[in-house]
Design a protein around this motif. Structure first.
Motif, mmCIF file in Angstrom:
data_model
loop_
_atom_site.group_PDB
_atom_site.id
_atom_site.type_symbol
_atom_site.label_atom_id
_atom_site.label_comp_id
_atom_site.label_asym_id
_atom_site.label_seq_id
_atom_site.Cartn_x
_atom_site.Cartn_y
_atom_site.Cartn_z
ATOM 1 N N UNK A 30 22.501 26.083 14.932
ATOM 2 C CA UNK A 30 23.520 26.998 14.422
ATOM 3 C C UNK A 30 24.131 26.305 13.204
ATOM 4 N N UNK A 31 23.867 26.794 11.989
ATOM 5 C CA UNK A 31 24.237 26.054 10.778
ATOM 6 C C UNK A 31 25.726 25.733 10.685
ATOM 7 N N UNK A 32 26.025 24.493 10.299
ATOM 8 C CA UNK A 32 27.409 24.064 10.151
ATOM 9 C C UNK A 32 28.114 24.761 8.997
ATOM 10 N N UNK A 33 27.350 25.194 7.994
ATOM 11 C CA UNK A 33 27.977 25.747 6.790
ATOM 12 C C UNK A 33 28.265 27.242 6.896
ATOM 13 N N UNK A 41 19.311 36.570 -8.595
ATOM 14 C CA UNK A 41 20.061 35.316 -8.607
ATOM 15 C C UNK A 41 19.788 34.506 -7.337
ATOM 16 N N UNK A 42 19.697 35.200 -6.199
ATOM 17 C CA UNK A 42 19.436 34.507 -4.934
ATOM 18 C C UNK A 42 18.011 33.953 -4.913
ATOM 19 N N UNK A 43 17.056 34.728 -5.444
ATOM 20 C CA UNK A 43 15.681 34.250 -5.515
ATOM 21 C C UNK A 43 15.590 33.007 -6.396
ATOM 22 N N UNK A 44 16.369 32.990 -7.458
ATOM 23 C CA UNK A 44 16.388 31.813 -8.332
ATOM 24 C C UNK A 44 16.794 30.568 -7.563
ATOM 25 N N UNK A 45 17.725 30.724 -6.637
ATOM 26 C CA UNK A 45 18.161 29.587 -5.837
ATOM 27 C C UNK A 45 17.009 29.026 -5.001
ATOM 28 N N UNK A 46 16.211 29.912 -4.413
ATOM 29 C CA UNK A 46 15.048 29.471 -3.629
ATOM 30 C C UNK A 46 14.067 28.726 -4.526
ATOM 31 N N UNK A 68 24.354 34.255 -2.016
ATOM 32 C CA UNK A 68 24.130 35.055 -0.811
ATOM 33 C C UNK A 68 25.328 35.967 -0.557
ATOM 34 N N UNK A 69 26.530 35.457 -0.774
ATOM 35 C CA UNK A 69 27.726 36.283 -0.606
ATOM 36 C C UNK A 69 27.775 37.406 -1.636
ATOM 37 N N UNK A 70 27.312 37.132 -2.847
ATOM 38 C CA UNK A 70 27.331 38.165 -3.878
ATOM 39 C C UNK A 70 26.322 39.266 -3.570
ATOM 40 N N UNK A 71 25.224 38.903 -2.920
ATOM 41 C CA UNK A 71 24.288 39.926 -2.440
ATOM 42 C C UNK A 71 24.985 40.809 -1.408
ATOM 43 N N UNK A 72 25.666 40.171 -0.443
ATOM 44 C CA UNK A 72 26.368 40.927 0.596
ATOM 45 C C UNK A 72 27.457 41.811 -0.012
ATOM 46 N N UNK A 73 28.133 41.298 -1.037
ATOM 47 C CA UNK A 73 29.190 42.074 -1.692
ATOM 48 C C UNK A 73 28.631 43.320 -2.372
ATOM 49 N N UNK A 74 27.507 43.173 -3.060
ATOM 50 C CA UNK A 74 26.892 44.323 -3.724
ATOM 51 C C UNK A 74 26.476 45.379 -2.707
ATOM 52 N N UNK A 75 25.981 44.933 -1.555
ATOM 53 C CA UNK A 75 25.590 45.872 -0.500
ATOM 54 C C UNK A 75 26.824 46.577 0.047
ATOM 55 N N UNK A 76 27.904 45.816 0.282
ATOM 56 C CA UNK A 76 29.139 46.420 0.800
ATOM 57 C C UNK A 76 29.679 47.465 -0.169
ATOM 58 N N UNK A 77 29.529 47.223 -1.464
ATOM 59 C CA UNK A 77 30.000 48.180 -2.475
ATOM 60 C C UNK A 77 28.985 49.273 -2.763
ATOM 61 N N UNK A 90 19.835 18.776 -4.646
ATOM 62 C CA UNK A 90 19.999 19.731 -3.548
ATOM 63 C C UNK A 90 21.474 19.962 -3.220
ATOM 64 N N UNK A 91 22.243 18.888 -3.151
ATOM 65 C CA UNK A 91 23.636 19.014 -2.726
ATOM 66 C C UNK A 91 24.490 19.741 -3.756
ATOM 67 N N UNK A 92 24.190 19.566 -5.046
ATOM 68 C CA UNK A 92 25.001 20.238 -6.068
ATOM 69 C C UNK A 92 24.634 21.710 -6.204
ATOM 70 N N UNK A 93 23.403 22.060 -5.877
ATOM 71 C CA UNK A 93 22.969 23.451 -5.994
ATOM 72 C C UNK A 93 23.309 24.257 -4.741
ATOM 73 N N UNK A 94 23.414 23.591 -3.586
ATOM 74 C CA UNK A 94 23.664 24.302 -2.323
ATOM 75 C C UNK A 94 24.878 25.242 -2.389
ATOM 76 N N UNK A 95 26.026 24.835 -2.978
ATOM 77 C CA UNK A 95 27.160 25.772 -3.045
ATOM 78 C C UNK A 95 26.845 27.048 -3.815
#
Length: 271
Positions: free
Chosen positions: A147-150, A68-73, A47-56, A36-41
């Protein structure tokens, strides 16, 4: 768009791919080693790459990034299943039940007038959930629970401030917020003048927190605003580099005054 015949088939295929990847016999060595800890980053990064694609507004890229995000889940769910904690089916069932519980005006007989009333009802439901979690832990519930620390620090600052505001801990106008920013800036300058390195760190944090508070009062998302400012700076500085290169020189070879001149010219062209 090449999609599976149905959603269930697509999910089942992805779950099977992950089972194969994590199979101790014949799976991928790298995937088998992860936890879990190695995959969390990677989860955060996707999630940021999803946001980036939306911004672009790159919708083709968004399709891939959502995968890619679904794969993480699926990855986390598979590791949890191996540990006897839960599986993907329970994750999907739990979120469906949560959405049904939080939308009684859609799935039940409750009536909500508009989106503002829905936000109020949503927060009341979440507050009740936090109270139940605190009771289960044997602790005192707080509006700041969960409120998530990360989260990015600016985003977390805004969320903490919003939660505190619901408890009445907030200024009603922007003027005292601006005054607080000036106060914190003065304290930064005092720490600098005193050569107080730990003080610089603390006072800069207070200043940034106050700036995030002003953004919240102005209805501006501080993380998005800073991201846009970063993008603007990058665009303009690249243009400065190009202008200097067109003169046969490098930025390191010219003075700040000349770089400022190019910067002002770039800004003028953008207007």
């Amino acid at each position: 768009m090449n999609a599976p015949a149905n959603t269930t088939a697509g999910i089942e295929r992805l779950l099977e791919v992950m089972r194969r990847l994590r199979d101790p016999e014949g799976g991928c060595p790298w995937d088998i080693e992860q936890d879990f800890s190695t995959i969390a980053p990677y989860t955060i990064e996707e999630a940021y790459e999803v946001a980036d694609a939306i911004a672009r507004q790159d919708w083709a890229d968004l399709e891939g990034e959502l995968g890619d995000l679904l794969l993480q889940v699926v990855y986390h769910a598979r590791m949890a299943e191996e540990a006897g904690l839960f599986d993907f089916e329970r994750v999907a069932h739990a979120i469906a039940e949560k959405m049904i519980a939080r939308h009684p005006h859609v799935f039940g007989k409750a009536e909500i007038e508009d989106s503002s009333a829905q936000r109020v009802a949503w927060e009341e439901t979440k507050a009740a959930e936090r109270a139940r979690k605190a009771a289960a832990r044997g602790g005192q519930p707080s509006v700041l629970d969960d409120v998530p620390l990360v989260l990015p620090s600016l985003t977390r600052a805004e969320k903490l401030q919003k939660r505190a505001a619901r408890a009445g801990f907030d200024w009603k106008e922007t003027a005292p917020v601006v005054a607080k920013i000036r106060e914190e800036l003065d304290e930064v300058e005092q720490a600098v003048a005193a050569g107080d390195l730990p003080g610089r760190h603390e006072e800069m944090g207070d200043l940034l927190f106050a700036v995030a508070n002003l953004a919240r009062h102005l209805g501006v998302d501080p993380e998005t605003a800073l991201r846009d400012a970063n993008r603007k700076f990058e665009r303009r500085f690249r243009a400065v580099e190009a202008a200097v290169a067109a003169e046969g020189r490098r930025c390191e070879e010219v003075g700040l005054d000349e770089l400022d001149r190019h910067w002002d010219e770039v800004k003028r062209r953008e207007r």
